[in-house]
Scaffold this motif. Structure first.
Motif, PDB file in Angstrom:
ATOM      1  N   VAL A  22      11.805  58.620  33.914  1.00 15.61           N
ATOM      2  CA  VAL A  22      11.500  59.753  33.487  1.00 15.61           C
ATOM      3  C   VAL A  22      11.773  60.342  32.346  1.00 15.61           C
ATOM      4  O   VAL A  22      13.116  60.203  31.969  1.00 15.61           O
ATOM      5  N   LYS A  23      11.275  61.193  31.686  1.00 18.35           N
ATOM      6  CA  LYS A  23      12.216  61.491  30.212  1.00 18.35           C
ATOM      7  C   LYS A  23      11.884  63.873  30.650  1.00 18.35           C
ATOM      8  O   LYS A  23      10.866  63.687  30.539  1.00 18.35           O
ATOM      9  N   GLN A  24      13.503  64.105  29.701  1.00 12.64           N
ATOM     10  CA  GLN A  24      13.332  65.213  29.793  1.00 12.64           C
ATOM     11  C   GLN A  24      14.591  65.735  29.204  1.00 12.64           C
ATOM     12  O   GLN A  24      15.376  64.964  28.394  1.00 12.64           O
ATOM     13  N   PHE A  25      14.264  67.184  28.945  1.00 11.34           N
ATOM     14  CA  PHE A  25      15.407  68.118  27.782  1.00 11.34           C
ATOM     15  C   PHE A  25      16.568  68.289  28.468  1.00 11.34           C
ATOM     16  O   PHE A  25      16.443  68.272  30.533  1.00 11.34           O
ATOM     17  N   ARG A  26      18.020  68.532  28.308  1.00  9.06           N
ATOM     18  CA  ARG A  26      19.229  68.331  28.652  1.00  9.06           C
ATOM     19  C   ARG A  26      19.875  69.374  27.540  1.00  9.06           C
ATOM     20  O   ARG A  26      19.830  69.091  26.659  1.00  9.06           O
ATOM     21  N   PRO A  27      20.117  70.603  28.139  1.00 12.96           N
ATOM     22  CA  PRO A  27      20.604  71.178  27.464  1.00 12.96           C
ATOM     23  C   PRO A  27      21.846  70.668  26.817  1.00 12.96           C
ATOM     24  O   PRO A  27      21.838  71.265  25.404  1.00 12.96           O
ATOM     25  N   THR A  79      15.786  63.138  26.605  1.00 14.55           N
ATOM     26  CA  THR A  79      16.773  61.520  27.274  1.00 14.55           C
ATOM     27  C   THR A  79      15.683  60.929  27.853  1.00 14.55           C
ATOM     28  O   THR A  79      14.684  61.548  28.858  1.00 14.55           O
ATOM     29  N   TYR A  80      15.320  59.512  27.887  1.00 12.66           N
ATOM     30  CA  TYR A  80      14.848  58.585  29.260  1.00 12.66           C
ATOM     31  C   TYR A  80      16.555  58.251  29.915  1.00 12.66           C
ATOM     32  O   TYR A  80      17.118  58.186  29.813  1.00 12.66           O
ATOM     33  N   GLU A 105       9.173  63.772  40.629  1.00 11.43           N
ATOM     34  CA  GLU A 105       9.360  63.503  39.564  1.00 11.43           C
ATOM     35  C   GLU A 105       8.686  62.280  39.269  1.00 11.43           C
ATOM     36  O   GLU A 105       8.137  62.543  38.152  1.00 11.43           O
ATOM     37  N   CYS A 106       8.014  61.393  40.090  1.00 14.54           N
ATOM     38  CA  CYS A 106       7.162  59.982  39.671  1.00 14.54           C
ATOM     39  C   CYS A 106       5.193  59.868  40.572  1.00 14.54           C
ATOM     40  O   CYS A 106       4.811  59.018  39.830  1.00 14.54           O
ATOM     41  N   GLY A 107       5.747  60.905  41.001  1.00 11.49           N
ATOM     42  CA  GLY A 107       4.381  60.612  41.882  1.00 11.49           C
ATOM     43  C   GLY A 107       4.083  59.635  42.199  1.00 11.49           C
ATOM     44  O   GLY A 107       3.018  59.069  43.395  1.00 11.49           O
ATOM     45  N   TYR A 108       5.174  58.300  43.090  1.00 12.33           N
ATOM     46  CA  TYR A 108       4.248  57.458  43.608  1.00 12.33           C
ATOM     47  C   TYR A 108       5.094  57.710  44.874  1.00 12.33           C
ATOM     48  O   TYR A 108       6.160  58.447  45.376  1.00 12.33           O
ATOM     49  N   GLY A 155      13.248  74.213  38.480  1.00  9.64           N
ATOM     50  CA  GLY A 155      13.113  74.680  36.897  1.00  9.64           C
ATOM     51  C   GLY A 155      13.353  73.170  35.735  1.00  9.64           C
ATOM     52  O   GLY A 155      13.586  72.550  35.320  1.00  9.64           O
ATOM     53  N   GLU A 156      12.658  71.713  36.113  1.00 12.50           N
ATOM     54  CA  GLU A 156      11.789  70.811  36.208  1.00 12.50           C
ATOM     55  C   GLU A 156      10.634  70.799  35.463  1.00 12.50           C
ATOM     56  O   GLU A 156       9.970  71.224  35.940  1.00 12.50           O
ATOM     57  N   LEU A 157      11.178  69.933  34.153  1.00 10.49           N
ATOM     58  CA  LEU A 157      10.066  70.017  33.679  1.00 10.49           C
ATOM     59  C   LEU A 157       9.921  68.047  33.070  1.00 10.49           C
ATOM     60  O   LEU A 157      10.668  68.315  32.596  1.00 10.49           O
ATOM     61  N   ILE A 158       9.408  67.475  33.626  1.00  9.71           N
ATOM     62  CA  ILE A 158       9.756  65.916  33.494  1.00  9.71           C
ATOM     63  C   ILE A 158       8.381  65.638  33.574  1.00  9.71           C
ATOM     64  O   ILE A 158       7.298  65.852  33.525  1.00  9.71           O
ATOM     65  N   GLU A 159       8.213  64.444  31.741  1.00  9.21           N
ATOM     66  CA  GLU A 159       7.802  63.393  31.531  1.00  9.21           C
ATOM     67  C   GLU A 159       7.063  62.374  31.939  1.00  9.21           C
ATOM     68  O   GLU A 159       8.565  62.010  31.642  1.00  9.21           O
ATOM     69  N   VAL A 160       6.683  61.319  32.865  1.00  9.56           N
ATOM     70  CA  VAL A 160       6.631  60.428  33.390  1.00  9.56           C
ATOM     71  C   VAL A 160       6.860  59.207  31.877  1.00  9.56           C
ATOM     72  O   VAL A 160       5.746  59.550  31.928  1.00  9.56           O
TER      73      VAL A 160
END
Length: 204
Positions: A22-27, A79-80, A105-108, A155-160
């Motif tokens: 997962v890739k997401q923004f970390r303040p 970050t990854y 988070e990943c859809g599996y 508040g999660e905005l995650i890219e797989v």
């Protein structure tokens, strides 16, 4: 500081032979990069001041202020990471919590019984001292039931993200790619314990 323990999951897709991250923004990461940029800008302004005595102090101050106010791009805080989540549901086992995180988070959709425990360790020892338990899960395209992406309400905005198996170790050791230690450790674990099963090298 009190915090929850957590779980993380190394996900390997046996259909496409790739890892699911997962890739997401970390303040916190973003602010760290901003502080670095601000320090470099300040040092650059001081050198300019020493090298050009004819420039007015007012002009220098304005230029310095304008430079230091420039924020780095949002990508500086991305970050990854492994799929992960907090252990905040006392009625669920660690495996069940990990299963929920993989789904959200990943859809599996993976049965909790299919999760293999790798190990547990202390994370954030200088701040929280919490424990994280790492699992391994094998999935296939047939297990994919959604696009994932986390829970926006939380508040999660995650890219797989998919990392091909043969690029894993290069990815792990590339310092230009911002990643957690969990990613590096889990890739090494897979290389030592699982890659012979697939007869595919994790090295490029």
């Amino acid at each position: 500081m009190r915090t929850h323990d957590s779980v993380s999951v190394l996900i390997f897709n046996t259909t496409s032979h790739c890892f699911i991250l997962v890739k997401q923004f970390r303040p916190a990461v973003y602010m760290c990069e901003w502080e670095k940029k601000k320090t470099k800008t300040s040092q650059g302004a001081e050198k300019t001041e020493e090298g050009d005595a004819s420039e007015s102090q007012e002009g220098q101050s304005a230029a310095s202020e304008a430079s230091s106010s420039q924020w780095p791009p949002a990508s500086a805080g991305v970050t990854y990471e492994l799929c992960a989540g907090l252990v905040d549901k006392p009625d669920l086992t660690l495996e069940e919590i990990a299963r929920q995180e993989v789904l959200e988070e990943c859809g599996y959709d993976v049965p909790a019984s299919k999760l293999k425990r790798i190990t547990s360790y202390r994370s954030g020892v200088g701040v929280t001292g919490s424990k994280q338990t790492m699992f391994y899960a094998e999935v296939s395209d047939d297990n994919c039931v959604s696009a994932g992406g986390g829970e926006p309400r939380e508040g999660e905005l995650i890219e797989v993200v998919k990392v091909p198996l043969h690029e894993a170790m290069t990815f792990a050791y590339d310092e230009r790619i911002p990643k957690t230690m969990g990613v590096i450790f889990s890739f090494i674990w897979f290389h030592n314990n699982m890659s012979p099963k697939y007869k595919i090298s994790t090295n490029v």
